[in-house]
Write an enzyme that holds these catalytic residues in place. Structure first.
Site, PDB file in Angstrom:
ATOM      1  N   GLY A 408      47.240   0.400 -32.656  1.00  0.00           N
ATOM      2  CA  GLY A 408      46.154   0.536 -31.706  1.00  0.00           C
ATOM      3  C   GLY A 408      46.441   1.707 -30.792  1.00  0.00           C
ATOM      4  O   GLY A 408      47.594   2.038 -30.527  1.00  0.00           O
ATOM      5  N   GLY A 410      45.002   3.061 -27.162  1.00  0.00           N
ATOM      6  CA  GLY A 410      44.063   2.857 -26.062  1.00  0.00           C
ATOM      7  C   GLY A 410      44.094   4.074 -25.181  1.00  0.00           C
ATOM      8  O   GLY A 410      44.783   5.043 -25.463  1.00  0.00           O
ATOM      9  N   GLY A 411      43.320   4.001 -24.110  1.00  0.00           N
ATOM     10  CA  GLY A 411      43.280   5.122 -23.205  1.00  0.00           C
ATOM     11  C   GLY A 411      44.610   5.344 -22.532  1.00  0.00           C
ATOM     12  O   GLY A 411      44.939   6.435 -22.145  1.00  0.00           O
ATOM     13  N   GLY A 413      47.772   4.205 -23.703  1.00  0.00           N
ATOM     14  CA  GLY A 413      49.009   4.175 -24.455  1.00  0.00           C
ATOM     15  C   GLY A 413      48.790   3.868 -25.906  1.00  0.00           C
ATOM     16  O   GLY A 413      47.671   3.771 -26.386  1.00  0.00           O
ATOM     17  N   THR A 414      49.909   3.741 -26.589  1.00  0.00           N
ATOM     18  CA  THR A 414      49.868   3.513 -28.014  1.00  0.00           C
ATOM     19  C   THR A 414      50.561   2.193 -28.294  1.00  0.00           C
ATOM     20  O   THR A 414      51.557   1.878 -27.662  1.00  0.00           O
ATOM     21  CB  THR A 414      50.629   4.640 -28.730  1.00  0.00           C
ATOM     22  OG1 THR A 414      50.204   5.864 -28.178  1.00  0.00           O
ATOM     23  CG2 THR A 414      50.351   4.623 -30.196  1.00  0.00           C
ATOM     24  N   VAL A 415      50.053   1.439 -29.246  1.00  0.00           N
ATOM     25  CA  VAL A 415      50.670   0.175 -29.585  1.00  0.00           C
ATOM     26  C   VAL A 415      51.225   0.242 -31.007  1.00  0.00           C
ATOM     27  O   VAL A 415      50.519   0.627 -31.935  1.00  0.00           O
ATOM     28  CB  VAL A 415      49.650  -0.976 -29.484  1.00  0.00           C
ATOM     29  CG1 VAL A 415      50.344  -2.295 -29.751  1.00  0.00           C
ATOM     30  CG2 VAL A 415      49.013  -0.990 -28.118  1.00  0.00           C
ATOM     31  N   LYS A 429      54.051  -1.741 -26.717  1.00  0.00           N
ATOM     32  CA  LYS A 429      53.118  -0.823 -26.076  1.00  0.00           C
ATOM     33  C   LYS A 429      53.863   0.259 -25.330  1.00  0.00           C
ATOM     34  O   LYS A 429      54.739   0.000 -24.521  1.00  0.00           O
ATOM     35  CB  LYS A 429      52.213  -1.610 -25.135  1.00  0.00           C
ATOM     36  CG  LYS A 429      51.199  -0.735 -24.453  1.00  0.00           C
ATOM     37  CD  LYS A 429      49.988  -1.502 -23.999  1.00  0.00           C
ATOM     38  CE  LYS A 429      50.318  -2.606 -23.048  1.00  0.00           C
ATOM     39  NZ  LYS A 429      49.128  -3.350 -22.673  1.00  0.00           N
ATOM     40  N   ASP A 531      38.636  -5.998 -17.217  1.00  0.00           N
ATOM     41  CA  ASP A 531      38.183  -5.243 -18.388  1.00  0.00           C
ATOM     42  C   ASP A 531      37.953  -6.206 -19.542  1.00  0.00           C
ATOM     43  O   ASP A 531      38.466  -6.017 -20.632  1.00  0.00           O
ATOM     44  CB  ASP A 531      39.190  -4.151 -18.747  1.00  0.00           C
ATOM     45  CG  ASP A 531      38.565  -3.074 -19.621  1.00  0.00           C
ATOM     46  OD1 ASP A 531      37.330  -3.082 -19.774  1.00  0.00           O
ATOM     47  OD2 ASP A 531      39.308  -2.242 -20.155  1.00  0.00           O
TER      48      ASP A 531
END
Ligand SMILES: *[C@@H]1O[C@H](CO)[C@@H](O)[C@H](O)[C@H]1NC(C)=O
Ligand SMILES: *[C@@H]1O[C@H](CO)[C@@H](O)[C@H](O)[C@H]1NC(C)=O
Ligand SMILES: *[C@@H]1O[C@H](CO)[C@@H](O)[C@H](O)[C@H]1NC(C)=O
Ligand SMILES: *[C@@H]1O[C@H](CO)[C@@H](O)[C@H](O)[C@H]1NC(C)=O
Ligand SMILES: *[C@@H]1O[C@H](CO)[C@@H](O)[C@H](O)[C@H]1NC(C)=O
Ligand SMILES: *[C@@H]1O[C@H](CO)[C@@H](O)[C@H](O)[C@H]1NC(C)=O
Ligand SMILES: *[C@@H]1O[C@H](CO)[C@@H](O)[C@H](O)[C@H]1NC(C)=O
Ligand SMILES: *[C@@H]1O[C@H](CO)[C@@H](O)[C@H](O)[C@H]1NC(C)=O
Ligand SMILES: *[C@@H]1O[C@H](CO)[C@@H](O)[C@H](O)[C@H]1NC(C)=O
Ligand SMILES: *[C@@H]1O[C@H](CO)[C@@H](O)[C@H](O)[C@H]1NC(C)=O
Ligand SMILES: *[C@@H]1O[C@H](CO)[C@@H](O)[C@H](O)[C@H]1NC(C)=O
Length: 737
Positions: A408, A410-411, A413-415, A429, A531
């Protein structure tokens, strides 16, 4: 340190604005984007905003990429026909010829009235045809005009022109390159000789794609073409650098791709990494070099070729003996050099290693590792499951943060998917935010307290934080791995066979509500998630919902019910009241939850740039459908049957209440949870209640509609609101992922 007091402050906001663990094999693709119109393929990020094709699946990435498909046969962008779209960043259209015929004629000036797509500078030419004619191209931008052009002469001698047929030499025909970044263009043609004895009777100027025009003397009398193909450039975003784009939620480059940019155009493009192919805005896939014809391998024989992810290797059986003297010498010298090199490198690395250990210690201290150790040893029993990982452990778990393990993005970071040595599978994460003030100790402590509090949230329907790593510059967080991906993907991925029953949907809604209710009231300090969206609800093997991503969450100080904050959230889910007042309350989560329920009911995305204006915002469309008694038309039809009709209607009513404009009129998450539980139990109730529900619904709807119109009297109000808000606020504009 007063542990609670510290925890009360802004969350992760600063220290760790990590968007959540899209903790699963999220298909980065938005499948179903394989539309064609006539013979023209429409690759994502382009989309078709044609209401005859259902909005979902055909969404474009940005409004500017929205095209129409006329009569299922002609792809159009405004007034212009689209001939071809190249996923590498260009598209072809037909553009008009500027023409001047006869003594007193006036020239027309075709105009491509758009500043969105510049004329491609390397694929087109400006061509002018005529005698003593000049043609020019104007680009009007920000009130300034930029021009280019060329002129032809014939000297009045017909033979000169005969000699130049087929070529554009400046006699009868001239051509000129087009400078970069020309947008909003017009073309005009003029004749500068006041004389009647010129050859021919027409003058033309036009832009044509390379090689699409060949001069012919006949054209001085009559050019048969009214249009020529023209190549336009396209990029994602506007006035944004790759560096900024990469950390945003709406970053367009998907797996195995990178952001490409140069200063000749605004915005950016995505490209597949070497060794990959496909549409970088969806998913670049490995090229099998061993069997590919376009990218052939260079191994000595096909049998020696082994495809790897992103590349290939050649390993053949050894050739064996028979080396001559020269080769041996060469090998000897080579080996010497290699040994020298290796030993130097080794020394260097030993030195580096020492430095690294020091650095790790520094980060550990900086990130508040010692405070955390103190807190843990201070006897917080419930944190027993919480673990501090070393950088080495996590590096190993993710195969040195291998790109193929990214699940994944996201805005914030990276998972990565990670495999711990004790066989646990986890989601790791990695935040992207580098703090500006590395030494702000107070901030560090907030982060640590934050992590501790989150680690203590122990709820079946909240993703569990297992631990963290503080030895790296940016802290890494370790979560439980949730296998089935996000609810968003399940609802909106066309081929995911989302045929999950109404009962399961109801259960997911009820579990999510339970988790939010727990965060709002039962957790030791109330937390507003901030969110809530389907992309932040993960599903495990048994479709149990797990709320995730507390990157934007806030603690609510005890005894306080609202907080003034910077408005943040995701378009389509954002509470309009909060948007107006900036006062965050737990009712904002209730609104967002209402939108998720509507998604579950309708299978539609909360916000779609295409389609009729009044259907772009799902919540509004849903409410107006309810009001007009069209509820059953917006439902995803395959969930509906006689038995669950009543339950669906009640859930729809509940969603409508969650979506009220006035936060105070919305139910609390606790009430929502109880009602959903009730609806779940009521499943086998006799059908007689329906009339009563209908009655109630009419009443509720009346209320809902009057409150919608309180803030403006046309549905376009909603959309305008979105525009200005996007300009002002840090909203994750993610139309989807
Ligand atoms: C990309 O596409 C390939 C083949 O279509 C698929 O196997 C792979 O899972 C996809 N990757 C992602 C991240 O969606
Ligand atoms: C997309 O469409 C093209 C042409 O119609 C077809 O060859 C290709 O297989 C399709 N791809 C997918 C993933 O459906
Ligand atoms: C749509 O195309 C068909 C077949 O090409 C044609 O007969 C029909 O008139 C077209 N309709 C419109 C509205 O252009
Ligand atoms: C198009 O024309 C430009 C300038 O003449 C040239 O540099 C470029 O290689 C041409 N491209 C093609 C595809 O012919
Ligand atoms: C495009 O050009 C027209 C006049 O030629 C001008 O009025 C308009 O502002 C221009 N648009 C932009 C975005 O510059
Ligand atoms: C062309 O020139 C003649 C004289 O040389 C003049 O009378 C006439 O007005 C001119 N025509 C135009 C359109 O300028
Ligand atoms: C170009 O335009 C002029 C003025 O309208 C006209 O006299 C002439 O015949 C046209 N054609 C050429 C080839 O110059
Ligand atoms: C221009 O018109 C001629 C004759 O109709 C045609 O053969 C040619 O393909 C056209 N060229 C373009 C670029 O459309
Ligand atoms: C910018 O991109 C264009 C189009 O891809 C390319 O032709 C040009 O060489 C690039 N310029 C630089 C400076 O990289
Ligand atoms: C073979 O290809 C690899 C990778 O593309 C390249 O590094 C290598 O230099 C090539 N070898 C030869 C002999 O072309
Ligand atoms: C991801 O895509 C693949 C192929 O396109 C599909 O088989 C799989 O079910 C998808 N997974 C999810 C979670 O949607």
């Amino acid at each position: 340190m007063d542990y609670f007091k510290l925890s009360l402050v802004l969350i992760v906001g600063l220290a760790l604005k990590v968007s959540v663990a899209a903790t699963a094999e999220t298909n980065q693709t938005l499948p179903g984007y394989n539309y064609t119109c006539g013979n023209v393929a429409v690759p994502y990020p382009f989309g078709i905003g044609d209401s005859s094709r259902p909005g979902r699946g055909a969404c474009s990435l940005e409004p500017k990429f929205s095209l129409t498909c006329n009569n299922e046969s002609q792809l159009r962008w405004g007034d212009f026909e689209v001939l071809h779209i190249d996923p590498q960043g260009q598209w072809d259209t037909l553009f008009f010829v500027s023409k001047l015929c006869g003594q007193d004629a006036k020239s027309n000036a075709p105009w491509l009235r758009s500043s969105t797509f510049p004329v491609s500078s390397d694929k087109n030419q400006l061509i002018t045809v005529g005698c003593d004619t000049y043609g020019y191209l104007d680009s009007v931008y920000d009130g300034n005009t930029y021009s280019t052009g060329c002129l032809t002469r014939c000297y009045g001698h017909y033979p000169n022109i005969i000699g130049s047929v087929g070529e554009c030499t400046g006699i009868g025909c001239c051509e000129v390159k087009i400078p970069p970044s020309m947008t909003n263009i017009t073309i005009q043609v003029y004749n500068f000789r006041n004389s009647t004895n010129l050859v021919g009777n027409c003058n033309y100027s036009f832009i044509a794609k390379n090689d699409s025009y060949k001069f012919d003397e006949q054209h001085l009398w009559d050019l048969p073409n009214e249009t020529f193909p023209l190549v336009l450039d396209w990029t994602v975003g506007e006035d944004i650098t790759c560096k900024d784009a990469e950390i945003r939620d709406d970053y367009a480059c998907k797996s195995n791709s990178y952001c490409d940019q140069n200063n000749t155009y605004s915005g950016y493009r995505c490209r597949c990494h070497d060794g990959y192919e496909g549409n970088p805005y969806l998913n670049c896939t490995d090229i099998d070099e061993c069997s590919s014809k376009d990218k052939p391998h260079n191994c000595t024989s096909p049998d020696c070729c082994h495809n790897t992810d992103g590349s290939f290797t050649c390993s053949c059986p050894k050739e064996g003996e028979g080396l001559d003297m020269v080769t041996k010498v060469v090998i000897g010298v080579g080996a010497g050099i290699v040994i020298l090199f290796v030993s130097t490198t080794l020394l260097y690395f030993i030195h580096q290693k020492r430095k690294l250990v020091k650095l790790k210690e520094k980060y550990f201290r900086q990130n508040g590792g010692f405070t955390l150790l103190q807190q843990l040893s201070a006897g917080e029993n419930s944190s027993q499951a919480f673990q501090i990982f070393t950088a080495e452990q996590l590096k190993q778990a993710t195969n040195n943060f291998d790109e193929s393990l990214i699940i994944g993005r996201g805005g914030y970071g990276t998972v990565f998917k990670g495999f711990l040595t004790d066989n646990r599978i986890v989601a790791i994460k990695k935040s992207k935010i580098v703090q500006e003030n590395q030494n702000d100790e107070n901030q560090k402590e907030q982060f640590i307290n934050e992590v501790i509090v989150l680690s203590q949230i122990n709820h079946r329907n909240v993703v569990k934080l297992l631990g963290c790593c503080l030895e790296t510059e940016i802290p890494l967080l370790v979560y439980e791995f949730v296998s089935k991906g996000t609810l968003f993907d399940f609802i909106h991925t066309e081929n995911s066979a989302w045929n999950v029953t109404w009962e399961t949907r109801l259960r997911i809604a009820s579990e999510t509500a339970g988790a939010l209710s727990y965060l709002h009231s039962a957790a030791s300090i109330p937390i507003i998630h901030r969110d809530v969206k389907s992309a932040n609800i993960l599903l495990d093997d048994t479709y149990t919902a797990k709320v995730s991503d507390f990157g934007a969450s806030r603690f609510v100080p005890l005894g306080q019910s609202e907080l003034a904050t910077m408005v943040q959230g995701t378009i389509g889910y954002l509470d309009p009241e909060y948007m107006q007042t900036s006062q965050l309350t737990e009712k904002s989560d209730v609104y967002s939850f209402g939108v998720v329920v509507v998604e579950l009911l309708t299978g539609k995305k909360p916000f779609c740039f295409d389609g009729p204006e009044d259907e772009r915002n799902l919540a509004m469309h849903f409410l107006s459908s309810l009001r007009e008694d069209h509820l059953f038309e917006v439902l995803q039809f395959d969930i509906l049957d006689e038995e669950n009709k009543q339950g669906i209607m009640e859930v729809a009513m509940l969603a409508a209440r969650c979506l009220r404009l006035n936060g105070e009129e919305r139910p609390t998450m606790k009430e929502v949870t109880m009602e959903l539980e009730g609806i779940k139990l009521m499943k086998n109730h006799p059908w007689t209640n329906a009339d009563q529900i209908l009655e109630e619904s009419q009443y509720l709807l009346h209320e809902a509609s009057s409150s919608i119109y309180e803030h403006g009297d046309s549905s376009s109000h909603q959309y305008t609101g979105y525009d200005s808000i996007r300009d002002r606020l840090p909203i994750t504009l993610d139309d989807g992922r």
